[in-house]
Design an enzyme around this catalytic site. Structure first.
Site, PDB file in Angstrom:
ATOM      1  N   HIS A 166       2.782   8.858  -7.016  1.00 46.50           N
ATOM      2  CA  HIS A 166       3.829   9.935  -7.278  1.00 46.50           C
ATOM      3  C   HIS A 166       4.703   9.980  -8.563  1.00 46.50           C
ATOM      4  O   HIS A 166       4.607  11.206  -9.290  1.00 46.50           O
ATOM      5  CB  HIS A 166       4.823  10.025  -6.178  1.00 46.50           C
ATOM      6  CG  HIS A 166       5.528  11.132  -5.716  1.00 46.50           C
ATOM      7  ND1 HIS A 166       6.324  11.713  -4.893  1.00 46.50           N
ATOM      8  CD2 HIS A 166       5.480  12.574  -6.553  1.00 46.50           C
ATOM      9  CE1 HIS A 166       6.793  12.903  -4.947  1.00 46.50           C
ATOM     10  NE2 HIS A 166       6.261  13.708  -6.140  1.00 46.50           N
ATOM     11  N   HIS A 208       1.554   4.398  -2.833  1.00 43.23           N
ATOM     12  CA  HIS A 208       1.623   6.033  -3.058  1.00 43.23           C
ATOM     13  C   HIS A 208       2.985   6.382  -3.778  1.00 43.23           C
ATOM     14  O   HIS A 208       3.155   7.477  -4.462  1.00 43.23           O
ATOM     15  CB  HIS A 208       1.764   6.464  -1.447  1.00 43.23           C
ATOM     16  CG  HIS A 208       0.573   6.295  -0.753  1.00 43.23           C
ATOM     17  ND1 HIS A 208      -0.478   6.744  -1.316  1.00 43.23           N
ATOM     18  CD2 HIS A 208       0.179   5.635   0.647  1.00 43.23           C
ATOM     19  CE1 HIS A 208      -1.706   6.718  -0.374  1.00 43.23           C
ATOM     20  NE2 HIS A 208      -0.993   5.954   0.649  1.00 43.23           N
ATOM     21  N   HIS A 252       0.938  -1.379  -0.016  1.00 39.74           N
ATOM     22  CA  HIS A 252       0.019   0.019   0.027  1.00 39.74           C
ATOM     23  C   HIS A 252       0.962   1.345   0.007  1.00 39.74           C
ATOM     24  O   HIS A 252       0.574   2.223  -0.648  1.00 39.74           O
ATOM     25  CB  HIS A 252      -0.842  -0.200   1.228  1.00 39.74           C
ATOM     26  CG  HIS A 252      -1.633   1.495   1.311  1.00 39.74           C
ATOM     27  ND1 HIS A 252      -2.836   1.586   0.771  1.00 39.74           N
ATOM     28  CD2 HIS A 252      -1.455   2.280   2.219  1.00 39.74           C
ATOM     29  CE1 HIS A 252      -3.240   2.677   1.124  1.00 39.74           C
ATOM     30  NE2 HIS A 252      -2.385   3.211   1.729  1.00 39.74           N
ATOM     31  N   GLU A 253       1.741   1.227   0.789  1.00 40.94           N
ATOM     32  CA  GLU A 253       2.747   2.454   0.701  1.00 40.94           C
ATOM     33  C   GLU A 253       3.720   2.808  -0.407  1.00 40.94           C
ATOM     34  O   GLU A 253       3.720   4.117  -0.566  1.00 40.94           O
ATOM     35  CB  GLU A 253       3.641   2.485   2.051  1.00 40.94           C
ATOM     36  CG  GLU A 253       2.988   2.367   3.368  1.00 40.94           C
ATOM     37  CD  GLU A 253       2.077   3.299   3.734  1.00 40.94           C
ATOM     38  OE1 GLU A 253       2.290   4.525   3.160  1.00 40.94           O
ATOM     39  OE2 GLU A 253       1.151   3.212   4.406  1.00 40.94           O
TER      40      GLU A 253
END
Length: 230
Positions: free
Chosen positions: A106, A102, A98-99
């Protein structure tokens, strides 16, 4: 005004928030006991997905704490808590992926994430000023200050609303990445959904609280203005 009808909705949203936090903790604990079939740690899964997307320059670091995992867009770093970094469970690799989602957002210029990053400095200031303006406005019955406080607070609420698609999209990417790369078996997808779904619910609950609070202030402001005019 000690009580406002909107306080009922705020209280309900607060209860949902407490329940969501409990769900996050209980689901993470439960699925931390279930080993991932890949046998990889959260750090290894994060590194693998980053590298597959050409993000070799994005480091994966371990940070203290529990569920302190996050992606830092300023330093472009994925930071994972110790249970996630070293863990080999469904919960660990789900949070790690999940991280990383991100970080990929980006890289690809995901619109909601870009808007969120651009809003952050303004919202950081607005969220600090809004409570002071509202407090002084209500104490002194200065509706111009209340109106300005509502304006600043609405920016903070908008920020939280924009956060929702960012978080849901990162979770969807995480699941898609892991299935495509064979990091989870199809029968493990349920665990991923449980872990990430509970985390997403905390953002929904926080947004509901903020929206109901904003509506409360708007209603009080409108009613006060009407009373002054009459």
């Amino acid at each position: 005004m000690l009580f406002h009808p909107m306080d009922i909705f705020i209280f309900i949203a607060f209860l949902i928030s407490l329940w969501a936090q409990w769900k996050v903790s209980s689901n993470f604990n439960a699925w931390s006991e279930v080993p991932a079939s890949s046998g990889l740690t959260g750090a290894e899964v994060a590194r693998m997905i980053l590298d597959r997307h050409g993000l070799h320059y994005v480091p994966v670091e371990v940070v203290p704490g529990r569920l302190s995992d996050h992606y830092d867009p300023i330093s472009r770093t994925v930071r994972l808590s110790e249970p996630v970094f070293y863990g080999r469970s469904i919960a660990s690799i789900s949070v790690a992926a999940h991280e990383v989602g991100h970080a990929v957002q980006h890289q690809q210029g995901y619109a909601a994430l870009v808007l969120r990053h651009r809003m952050f400095p303004i919202v950081n200031f607005a969220s600090g000023v809004a409570p002071l303006l509202l407090l002084v406005g209500f104490v002194l019955h200065q509706f111009s200050l209340i109106g300005l406080g509502i304006l600043f607070f609405s920016l903070a609420v908008a920020f939280q609303i924009i956060t929702l698609p960012v978080e849901f999209n990162a979770s969807a990417r995480a699941k898609r990445f892991m299935l495509a790369e064979g990091l989870i078996a199809p029968n493990e997808a349920r665990g991923v959904n449980k872990v990430l779904g509970a985390a997403a619910l905390t953002y929904v609950a926080a947004t509901l609280i903020a929206v109901f609070e904003l509506l409360k202030y708007v209603l009080i402001f409108t009613q006060g203005n009407n009373n002054e005019e009459s």
